[in-house]
Design a protein around this motif. Sequence first.
Motif, PDB file in Angstrom:
ATOM      1  N   CYS A 106       0.831  -1.207   0.000  1.00 61.76           N
ATOM      2  CA  CYS A 106       0.000   0.000   0.000  1.00 61.76           C
ATOM      3  C   CYS A 106       0.864   1.255   0.000  1.00 61.76           C
ATOM      4  O   CYS A 106       0.577   2.229  -0.708  1.00 61.76           O
ATOM      5  CB  CYS A 106      -0.924   0.009   1.218  1.00 61.76           C
ATOM      6  N   LYS A 107       1.950   1.240   0.775  1.00 55.61           N
ATOM      7  CA  LYS A 107       2.818   2.412   0.827  1.00 55.61           C
ATOM      8  C   LYS A 107       3.531   2.634  -0.505  1.00 55.61           C
ATOM      9  O   LYS A 107       3.727   3.780  -0.928  1.00 55.61           O
ATOM     10  CB  LYS A 107       3.836   2.264   1.964  1.00 55.61           C
ATOM     11  N   LEU A 108       3.921   1.574  -1.171  1.00 58.08           N
ATOM     12  CA  LEU A 108       4.570   1.714  -2.477  1.00 58.08           C
ATOM     13  C   LEU A 108       3.597   2.310  -3.496  1.00 58.08           C
ATOM     14  O   LEU A 108       3.955   3.198  -4.278  1.00 58.08           O
ATOM     15  CB  LEU A 108       5.078   0.347  -2.964  1.00 58.08           C
ATOM     16  N   LEU A 109       2.377   1.817  -3.491  1.00 60.10           N
ATOM     17  CA  LEU A 109       1.373   2.350  -4.426  1.00 60.10           C
ATOM     18  C   LEU A 109       1.068   3.818  -4.121  1.00 60.10           C
ATOM     19  O   LEU A 109       0.844   4.618  -5.035  1.00 60.10           O
ATOM     20  CB  LEU A 109       0.092   1.510  -4.333  1.00 60.10           C
ATOM     21  N   ARG A 110       1.091   4.159  -2.832  1.00 57.31           N
ATOM     22  CA  ARG A 110       0.826   5.549  -2.472  1.00 57.31           C
ATOM     23  C   ARG A 110       1.993   6.452  -2.885  1.00 57.31           C
ATOM     24  O   ARG A 110       1.786   7.595  -3.301  1.00 57.31           O
ATOM     25  CB  ARG A 110       0.602   5.637  -0.964  1.00 57.31           C
ATOM     26  N   LEU A 111       3.203   5.954  -2.774  1.00 54.83           N
ATOM     27  CA  LEU A 111       4.370   6.724  -3.213  1.00 54.83           C
ATOM     28  C   LEU A 111       4.296   7.004  -4.711  1.00 54.83           C
ATOM     29  O   LEU A 111       4.583   8.119  -5.169  1.00 54.83           O
ATOM     30  CB  LEU A 111       5.647   5.954  -2.878  1.00 54.83           C
ATOM     31  N   LEU A 112       3.889   6.012  -5.504  1.00 52.70           N
ATOM     32  CA  LEU A 112       3.818   6.186  -6.954  1.00 52.70           C
ATOM     33  C   LEU A 112       2.756   7.221  -7.341  1.00 52.70           C
ATOM     34  O   LEU A 112       2.822   7.809  -8.424  1.00 52.70           O
ATOM     35  CB  LEU A 112       3.513   4.838  -7.622  1.00 52.70           C
ATOM     36  N   GLN A 113       1.782   7.460  -6.464  1.00 54.78           N
ATOM     37  CA  GLN A 113       0.765   8.473  -6.756  1.00 54.78           C
ATOM     38  C   GLN A 113       1.298   9.900  -6.610  1.00 54.78           C
ATOM     39  O   GLN A 113       0.612  10.858  -6.961  1.00 54.78           O
ATOM     40  CB  GLN A 113      -0.442   8.280  -5.834  1.00 54.78           C
ATOM     41  N   CYS A 114       2.533  10.041  -6.121  1.00 57.78           N
ATOM     42  CA  CYS A 114       3.147  11.368  -6.029  1.00 57.78           C
ATOM     43  C   CYS A 114       3.747  11.801  -7.365  1.00 57.78           C
ATOM     44  O   CYS A 114       4.190  12.946  -7.484  1.00 57.78           O
ATOM     45  CB  CYS A 114       4.244  11.375  -4.957  1.00 57.78           C
ATOM     46  N   TYR A 115       3.781  10.894  -8.349  1.00 59.56           N
ATOM     47  CA  TYR A 115       4.470  11.172  -9.607  1.00 59.56           C
ATOM     48  C   TYR A 115       3.576  10.848 -10.795  1.00 59.56           C
ATOM     49  O   TYR A 115       2.664  10.019 -10.694  1.00 59.56           O
ATOM     50  CB  TYR A 115       5.762  10.342  -9.697  1.00 59.56           C
ATOM     51  N   PRO A 116       3.850  11.483 -11.949  1.00 66.98           N
ATOM     52  CA  PRO A 116       3.136  11.099 -13.177  1.00 66.98           C
ATOM     53  C   PRO A 116       3.596   9.726 -13.642  1.00 66.98           C
ATOM     54  O   PRO A 116       4.553   9.160 -13.092  1.00 66.98           O
ATOM     55  CB  PRO A 116       3.550  12.202 -14.171  1.00 66.98           C
ATOM     56  N   PRO A 117       2.928   9.146 -14.645  1.00 64.74           N
ATOM     57  CA  PRO A 117       3.344   7.816 -15.127  1.00 64.74           C
ATOM     58  C   PRO A 117       4.818   7.820 -15.528  1.00 64.74           C
ATOM     59  O   PRO A 117       5.326   8.815 -16.060  1.00 64.74           O
ATOM     60  CB  PRO A 117       2.437   7.589 -16.344  1.00 64.74           C
TER      61      PRO A 117
END
Length: 977
Positions: free
Chosen positions: A259-270
């Motif tokens: 969950c934390k990894l997925l949340r981190l990726l939401q800080c950036y564009p694709p």
Amino acid sequence: MPAVSKGDGMRGLAVFISDIRNCKSKEAEIKRINKELANIRSKFKGDKALDGYSKKKYVCKLLFIFLLGHDIDFGHMEAVNLLSSNKYTEKQIGYLFISVLVNSNSELIRLINNAIKNDLSSRNPTFMCLALHCIANVGSREMAEAFAGEIPRILVAGDTMDSVKQSAALCLLRLYKTSPDLVLMGEWTSRVVHLLNDQHMGVVTAAISLITCLSQKNPDEFKTCVSLAVSRLSRIVSSASTDLQDYTYYFVPAPWLSCKLLRLLQCYPPPEDGAVKGRLVECLETILNKAQEPPKSKKVQHSNAKNAILFEAISLIIHYDSEPNLLVRACNQLGQFLQHRETNLRYLALESMCTLASSEFSHEAVKTHIETVINALKTERDVSVRQRAADLLYAMCDRSNAKQIVAEMLSYLETADYSIREEMVLKVAILAEKYAVDYSWYVDTILNLIRIAGDYVSEEVWYRVIQIVINRDDVQGYAAKTVFEALQAPACHENMVKVGGYILGEFGNLIAGDPRSSPLVQFNLLHSKFHLCSVPTRALLLSAYIKFINLFPETKSTIQEVLRSDSQIRNSDVELQQRAVEYLKLSSIASTDVLATVLEEMPPFPERESSILAKLKKKKGPGAVSVNELEEGKREGELNGGGERGDNSGISASNASTPSPSADLLGLRTVPPVSAAAPSAGSLLVDVFSEAGVNDDGFLRDMEPPTESSDSLLAEGSGDSDSAPPSAVSEDPAPPLPESNELLNKFVCKNNGVLFENQLLQIGIKSEYRQNLGRMYLFYGNKTSVQFVTFTTTVTCPGELQSQLNVQTKIVEPLIEGGAQVQQVINIECLTDFLDAPLLNIKFRYGGALQNLTLKLPVTINKFFQPTEMASHDFFQRWKQLSQPQQEAQKIFKANHAMDTEVLKAKLLGLGMALLENVDPNPENFVCAGVIQTKAQQVGSLLRLEPNAQAQMYRLTLRSSKDTVSQRLCELLAEQF
């Protein structure tokens, strides 16, 4: 209390706790505590030195007493002494006491910091962890100043134990949250990011919390974490539950870390790297596939962990909004949860689908679940779930299903919870307006809305229906007929009476041919509601009556009797009394032609954005579901109704009357803007323009502060203002000077300076702006030794600008002595976006010769910008939303000046937008964000300037929620660089 070994049981502490528990009353407990405090105080002050065990025991008792709710004012020094002990239990109690009882202002902080430094340098992992826990628990600025530079070194050191790394990462996170300016990663950045590759899963879990927080503030510095996060997520997702045994929770591998990894990726564009993006898409597909698999356990912990990862994955898919296949799959997966027996899952599914409905790729997929959502609206027991269902219906609505959704929402409104009725009313009103093809359906819907939930229909809603009816000739007769029928109900809501009074007063003649709705029947019907209404509604009805006299002369005597009655002309409310007297006199003395002119039909309202949408945004807050989508797509389905001028009385002559605060006949009191509350124009200008001194050359060096009062913008007259006295020069204004546009462009990015100068006259300017209001000071300097006589100035707004800007001017002194200067104040109110600039005409006589010149006042649309700070992901998300071709304006042009970075920054700041640092992936580029404040609406704008130093070229891109604004800003800015 901390665990202790069997041989270190502190029997005295156990006895004391037992005594406390055995107390029969509060008084007995206080007596026992006071006895113990006296004993401990005597022990600490005694001549005999206490050993470590005794100190620990007494400090532990003090800690227990504090936790019972009693104040402790001694023992702190003994606790600090325990920190120097080499025994774990003694050191642990010392740190625990300090974490709980010592505040950041304590005189002992320096001693505590020294003890912590000793433990951090001891390389004993247990002592290091205790010290790090204490720093995090206290979390003061003094702690951050002392250890912010040391902790990153411990975190990335190769010989640091894994348990210490975990504590260091979380301790650093705590300090960063309390004092972000002191925690500077600098050289440690790349090494902290590479903790995502650590072999120990606990270290990765702790580190990712720190990296996520740092990435939100400094995304560019930590963008290398994206590929590492994808790699780590891929390994977790593709692993079996047996591969990560120590970190598998009910057959789900490392759910918290996932969950934390997925949340981190939401800080950036694709990811831009194709391989990384492909691997991430595989991970997301695997998560969606696993969600379809049969559960490996029936326990709720298994389903909770599995669904937590699924919802974070769906949030990431929605955030990227670039993979149609994944978006549709996510929608289908959420659709299965809509009928799940678990209430929380249904709520989360509805909430996520609201966001999916705004994506062009998944909107159609969301619409397939309309029946399920409607059923949820009708049958859900939990009000919060019903509200999310209403939000989703609102978000998925389009032309194909608008009538069905509006009908269902109206049906639900009759039994809806009181807490959400007002919001439901606003949504129904917005949808009915936006998707109305048949205007009679729109009228029926709004009147039905008033009938069902009249108490929750705000003024904006019934103002809006009146605006649209007035602007649409084809619906006026139907509206009059429908509202006449609605008024015949025995119990009729007051808002219905308001709409009926206004529409019948304007268009009652369209249905007067039917004997069942003859003029006298209409009047009697309205007057039968009069005694039941409040004062503002009665005032509106009186205006409707005087309109009837113009429309139906045969009703004149009946209406005059009503106006002449004591209940009207002797009414205790001054507004009603004044209206009755004035209307009676008007109907008695005015000829038919005069009456027809004064009481003529209301003109169409100007085209503006609906104020209902702003009302909904205000109610829902910044996170309102699908409001942006409605706002951006509004032009497609906008009716020909005007803006928020639901305030016309329909009686031109009544403008001379003095309205009371209680009366509002759609024209004697302007509808307040629905934006966030702000001070009045007068108080705002007093604050903003308290100083008028300008630092510039020539005459501007000696300017004195203005003597004019800073009253409301509308204190004098309206529309274009002319400062010329009656004896002013009568010649026509000269055409604008050829260099007017060049002079205007000089002030696009600045507010102060010399506007114009020749051998006779120098014109200086200082201006300031706040929200949609501005004040400009013009300084006219006589450069000669001869008087300027009959000096007059006129400010005009050509063409459409009259309805876009409200400009007020103060009269300027008609005589300017040689070498002297005079000052003029100009107040400006931006009503809506505009393209042209006001014209300033100056006429005076110099040596008997008439001087006549016209300039453009430097009032441009960017002057009304309000800077908007945005994080990187927010900027690109909004950039993506403003992707319609008409919303973007782009220009590639040759550099007109040297490409100096600092000069570019200064000009962009002078433009009025917020210059966003570390947002664009290319550090050479500049991005800005701002909102143009007008009285009618707010226009969000984003800017991207891409300089090419080698080619000496720029590419300027502007995106705004209104196309004309993008084009105008692009034209203005292209001349600045």
